[in-house]
Motif scaffolding. Sequence first.
Motif, PDB file in Angstrom:
ATOM      1  N   ASP A 196      13.166  13.732  23.918  1.00 31.14           N
ATOM      2  CA  ASP A 196      14.056  13.406  25.194  1.00 31.14           C
ATOM      3  C   ASP A 196      13.183  13.120  26.365  1.00 31.14           C
ATOM      4  O   ASP A 196      13.855  12.396  27.368  1.00 31.14           O
ATOM      5  CB  ASP A 196      14.676  14.677  25.578  1.00 31.14           C
ATOM      6  CG  ASP A 196      15.748  15.116  24.283  1.00 31.14           C
ATOM      7  OD1 ASP A 196      16.111  14.184  23.799  1.00 31.14           O
ATOM      8  OD2 ASP A 196      16.104  16.293  24.201  1.00 31.14           O
ATOM      9  N   HIS A 197      11.990  13.678  26.669  1.00 31.92           N
ATOM     10  CA  HIS A 197      11.187  13.188  27.713  1.00 31.92           C
ATOM     11  C   HIS A 197       9.690  13.247  27.371  1.00 31.92           C
ATOM     12  O   HIS A 197       9.210  14.427  27.596  1.00 31.92           O
ATOM     13  CB  HIS A 197      11.630  13.927  29.171  1.00 31.92           C
ATOM     14  CG  HIS A 197      11.744  15.384  28.744  1.00 31.92           C
ATOM     15  ND1 HIS A 197      10.971  16.340  28.372  1.00 31.92           N
ATOM     16  CD2 HIS A 197      13.392  15.996  28.607  1.00 31.92           C
ATOM     17  CE1 HIS A 197      11.781  17.598  28.329  1.00 31.92           C
ATOM     18  NE2 HIS A 197      13.024  17.404  28.466  1.00 31.92           N
TER      19      HIS A 197
ATOM     20  N   TYR B 234      21.861  19.219  33.298  1.00 31.11           N
ATOM     21  CA  TYR B 234      21.084  17.937  33.462  1.00 31.11           C
ATOM     22  C   TYR B 234      20.637  17.503  32.098  1.00 31.11           C
ATOM     23  O   TYR B 234      20.644  18.127  30.783  1.00 31.11           O
ATOM     24  CB  TYR B 234      19.749  18.402  33.855  1.00 31.11           C
ATOM     25  CG  TYR B 234      19.302  18.828  35.427  1.00 31.11           C
ATOM     26  CD1 TYR B 234      18.673  17.640  36.190  1.00 31.11           C
ATOM     27  CD2 TYR B 234      20.055  19.836  35.975  1.00 31.11           C
ATOM     28  CE1 TYR B 234      18.859  18.008  37.686  1.00 31.11           C
ATOM     29  CE2 TYR B 234      19.934  20.046  37.361  1.00 31.11           C
ATOM     30  CZ  TYR B 234      19.318  19.099  38.154  1.00 31.11           C
ATOM     31  OH  TYR B 234      19.252  19.185  39.340  1.00 31.11           O
TER      32      TYR B 234
ATOM     33  N   SER C 112      19.063  13.981  30.101  1.00 29.59           N
ATOM     34  CA  SER C 112      18.246  12.618  30.109  1.00 29.59           C
ATOM     35  C   SER C 112      19.141  11.553  29.901  1.00 29.59           C
ATOM     36  O   SER C 112      20.268  11.330  29.380  1.00 29.59           O
ATOM     37  CB  SER C 112      17.357  12.817  28.951  1.00 29.59           C
ATOM     38  OG  SER C 112      16.749  11.442  28.817  1.00 29.59           O
ATOM     39  N   GLU C 113      18.882  10.510  30.639  1.00 28.13           N
ATOM     40  CA  GLU C 113      19.616   9.192  30.609  1.00 28.13           C
ATOM     41  C   GLU C 113      19.637   8.910  29.287  1.00 28.13           C
ATOM     42  O   GLU C 113      20.763   8.159  28.988  1.00 28.13           O
ATOM     43  CB  GLU C 113      19.021   8.248  31.416  1.00 28.13           C
ATOM     44  CG  GLU C 113      19.702   6.829  31.731  1.00 28.13           C
ATOM     45  CD  GLU C 113      18.950   5.773  32.545  1.00 28.13           C
ATOM     46  OE1 GLU C 113      19.463   4.993  33.266  1.00 28.13           O
ATOM     47  OE2 GLU C 113      17.843   5.778  32.856  1.00 28.13           O
TER      48      GLU C 113
ATOM     49  N   TRP D 215      21.984  11.465  40.334  1.00 26.42           N
ATOM     50  CA  TRP D 215      20.770  11.007  39.353  1.00 26.42           C
ATOM     51  C   TRP D 215      19.676  11.660  40.044  1.00 26.42           C
ATOM     52  O   TRP D 215      19.127  11.670  41.087  1.00 26.42           O
ATOM     53  CB  TRP D 215      20.825   9.508  39.255  1.00 26.42           C
ATOM     54  CG  TRP D 215      21.907   9.096  38.415  1.00 26.42           C
ATOM     55  CD1 TRP D 215      23.210   8.738  38.791  1.00 26.42           C
ATOM     56  CD2 TRP D 215      21.917   8.702  36.912  1.00 26.42           C
ATOM     57  NE1 TRP D 215      24.096   8.257  37.882  1.00 26.42           N
ATOM     58  CE2 TRP D 215      23.331   8.093  36.774  1.00 26.42           C
ATOM     59  CE3 TRP D 215      20.907   8.989  36.123  1.00 26.42           C
ATOM     60  CZ2 TRP D 215      23.455   7.916  35.125  1.00 26.42           C
ATOM     61  CZ3 TRP D 215      21.086   8.566  34.756  1.00 26.42           C
ATOM     62  CH2 TRP D 215      22.644   8.169  34.261  1.00 26.42           C
TER      63      TRP D 215
ATOM     64  N   ASP E  25      17.330  11.338  34.838  1.00 18.26           N
ATOM     65  CA  ASP E  25      18.075  12.414  34.400  1.00 18.26           C
ATOM     66  C   ASP E  25      19.631  12.354  35.193  1.00 18.26           C
ATOM     67  O   ASP E  25      19.463  12.301  36.624  1.00 18.26           O
ATOM     68  CB  ASP E  25      17.665  13.631  34.535  1.00 18.26           C
ATOM     69  CG  ASP E  25      16.420  14.089  33.583  1.00 18.26           C
ATOM     70  OD1 ASP E  25      16.421  13.125  32.669  1.00 18.26           O
ATOM     71  OD2 ASP E  25      15.737  14.985  33.714  1.00 18.26           O
TER      72      ASP E  25
END
Length: 333
Positions: free
Chosen positions: A37-38, A142, A144-145, A164, A326
């Motif tokens: 995810d990140h 929150y 993730s994009e 955002w 995010d």
Amino acid sequence: MSEPNAPSCPAVADWRTATPDDIDVIHSVLAAADRVDHPTWTTPREDVAETFELSHVDHARDTMIAFDADGEAVAVGTVMLHPSRDEHLHIYLTGAVRPDRRGLGIGTALFRWQHERAEEQLQEARASDDAIAALPAEIQVYASEKNSALERIAESLDYRTERWFSTMHRDLTQPIADVSAPDGIELVAFSSDRAEDARRARNDAFRDHWGSLPTPPERWQQFIGGPFLRPDLCTLALDGGDIVAFCLASVNEGDFDVLGPNAYIDLVGVVRSHRRRGLAPAVILRSLTAMRGAGLGMAVLDVDTESPTGANALYGGLGFTAFERDRVLVRRY
């Protein structure tokens, strides 16, 4: 056997709430999700452990863990009601599903349980006091994009993207402007004797920021007394001995594998009485110089893309570039 009122999903053999013995179990799920995810940052085990020390978090009611038939943890979700009761009630939903178990309905079942538990928390808080009952409330998550699945799940329960936040990187090998503080302002490193003054300055500086609530002493002590804060990389701006601006930074060596040696800027703020005097760039530049002097190659921070203080433009002017985003999905009551 699963807990009463636990979620239901064919891909999960057992659901149960958490105890302190589950810190490593929870961290294993989050770490696996972080890598997808990140991948530029990881959740430290210490962050998980600290939540079990907070007086306002009851993991036995507010954290659910999913296990497969082999007893392996495949998902975790937590519901946290912020302890502040001054202006509104604020609940955060956090958690993850292991990447290799996604697409099986686990995330949908878990998020629905989190949402229902969050609404129970709101009902319990409002029933405790008439003044609290009159406060507006919101639940936030929150995402993730890249996490379109979580976006869809939340939107199915009437959550909507309201904000955002952008992660920005700053290459410390590039030139850093000379530090210049306004007349009468002294720039110093953080020291523990200024901890409470720094907390008050933080709460004043962020009082008008979207979604921000006062940081209570208990949580602040965890932050400034934890293993990651680097006082030598932090900067305080003093006016007559009072903290009027700050840049607080930490170092987690667990993130070095992807980004190399780097520091994370946790908080930058200026108290409202001293804004528009050039204090924010002054404290940031001093901290960036200290980071480079400590042998670090990159600075990282997160910023509200619609910050009322113009922070997004400020960081861009100091050499930070946007890397990933995010979304914040919110349901209001």
